[in-house]
Design a protein around this motif. Structure first.
Motif, PDB file in Angstrom:
ATOM      1  N   ASP A  18       1.645  -4.747  -5.788  1.00 39.04           N
ATOM      2  CA  ASP A  18       0.535  -4.058  -5.168  1.00 39.04           C
ATOM      3  C   ASP A  18      -0.519  -5.102  -4.813  1.00 39.04           C
ATOM      4  O   ASP A  18      -1.059  -5.754  -5.698  1.00 39.04           O
ATOM      5  CB  ASP A  18      -0.035  -3.018  -6.134  1.00 39.04           C
ATOM      6  CG  ASP A  18      -1.147  -2.199  -5.533  1.00 39.04           C
ATOM      7  OD1 ASP A  18      -1.444  -2.354  -4.333  1.00 39.04           O
ATOM      8  OD2 ASP A  18      -1.719  -1.373  -6.271  1.00 39.04           O
ATOM      9  N   GLY A  20      -3.367  -4.437  -3.123  1.00 40.99           N
ATOM     10  CA  GLY A  20      -4.688  -3.857  -2.961  1.00 40.99           C
ATOM     11  C   GLY A  20      -5.433  -3.607  -4.250  1.00 40.99           C
ATOM     12  O   GLY A  20      -6.430  -2.897  -4.265  1.00 40.99           O
ATOM     13  N   ALA A  21      -4.990  -4.186  -5.329  1.00 38.28           N
ATOM     14  CA  ALA A  21      -5.585  -3.901  -6.637  1.00 38.28           C
ATOM     15  C   ALA A  21      -6.553  -4.979  -7.108  1.00 38.28           C
ATOM     16  O   ALA A  21      -6.918  -5.008  -8.268  1.00 38.28           O
ATOM     17  CB  ALA A  21      -4.482  -3.706  -7.667  1.00 38.28           C
ATOM     18  N   GLY A  22      -6.966  -5.867  -6.238  1.00 42.45           N
ATOM     19  CA  GLY A  22      -7.894  -6.921  -6.635  1.00 42.45           C
ATOM     20  C   GLY A  22      -7.347  -8.282  -6.271  1.00 42.45           C
ATOM     21  O   GLY A  22      -6.470  -8.394  -5.432  1.00 42.45           O
ATOM     22  N   PRO A  23      -7.852  -9.305  -6.923  1.00 49.79           N
ATOM     23  CA  PRO A  23      -7.364 -10.647  -6.609  1.00 49.79           C
ATOM     24  C   PRO A  23      -5.919 -10.822  -7.049  1.00 49.79           C
ATOM     25  O   PRO A  23      -5.531 -10.350  -8.118  1.00 49.79           O
ATOM     26  CB  PRO A  23      -8.293 -11.571  -7.392  1.00 49.79           C
ATOM     27  CG  PRO A  23      -8.804 -10.725  -8.503  1.00 49.79           C
ATOM     28  CD  PRO A  23      -8.851  -9.308  -7.972  1.00 49.79           C
ATOM     29  N   VAL A  26      -0.365  -7.318  -8.179  1.00 47.94           N
ATOM     30  CA  VAL A  26      -0.093  -6.643  -9.443  1.00 47.94           C
ATOM     31  C   VAL A  26       1.358  -6.178  -9.417  1.00 47.94           C
ATOM     32  O   VAL A  26       1.783  -5.498  -8.491  1.00 47.94           O
ATOM     33  CB  VAL A  26      -1.033  -5.444  -9.660  1.00 47.94           C
ATOM     34  CG1 VAL A  26      -0.675  -4.707 -10.936  1.00 47.94           C
ATOM     35  CG2 VAL A  26      -2.474  -5.916  -9.716  1.00 47.94           C
ATOM     36  N   VAL A  33      -0.781  -9.398 -13.445  1.00 46.81           N
ATOM     37  CA  VAL A  33      -1.438  -9.911 -12.255  1.00 46.81           C
ATOM     38  C   VAL A  33      -0.807 -11.260 -11.946  1.00 46.81           C
ATOM     39  O   VAL A  33      -0.721 -12.132 -12.806  1.00 46.81           O
ATOM     40  CB  VAL A  33      -2.961 -10.056 -12.469  1.00 46.81           C
ATOM     41  CG1 VAL A  33      -3.613 -10.660 -11.248  1.00 46.81           C
ATOM     42  CG2 VAL A  33      -3.572  -8.711 -12.796  1.00 46.81           C
ATOM     43  N   ASP A  36      -0.951 -14.773  -5.652  1.00 51.32           N
ATOM     44  CA  ASP A  36      -0.253 -14.404  -4.420  1.00 51.32           C
ATOM     45  C   ASP A  36       0.082 -15.603  -3.543  1.00 51.32           C
ATOM     46  O   ASP A  36       0.499 -15.449  -2.408  1.00 51.32           O
ATOM     47  CB  ASP A  36      -1.051 -13.368  -3.632  1.00 51.32           C
ATOM     48  CG  ASP A  36      -2.454 -13.826  -3.283  1.00 51.32           C
ATOM     49  OD1 ASP A  36      -2.845 -14.948  -3.680  1.00 51.32           O
ATOM     50  OD2 ASP A  36      -3.168 -13.059  -2.629  1.00 51.32           O
TER      51      ASP A  36
END
Length: 54
Positions: A18, A20-23, A26, A33, A36
């Motif tokens: 995912d 779109g869950a922050g830096p 995920v 985490v 990327d």
């Protein structure tokens, strides 16, 4: 194989994480985490597929 086509044996990493869950990314399997950049997403997913059942 045409450009942009994916090998059926290779998982689509965009579906496994995912973004779109922050830096970073995920993991949808374990919630970790992951950076990327570089090979981190592939290395993390390979860890899930390890023979030790991780």
């Amino acid at each position: 194989m045409s450009e942009g086509a994916q090998d059926p044996a290779e998982p689509d990493l965009t579906e496994m994480f995912d973004a779109g869950a922050g830096p970073g990314l995920v993991c949808r399997v374990c919630g970790s985490v992951i950076a990327d950049t570089g090979d981190y997403p592939r290395a993390h997913w390979d860890w899930h597929e390890a023979s030790n059942g991780a």
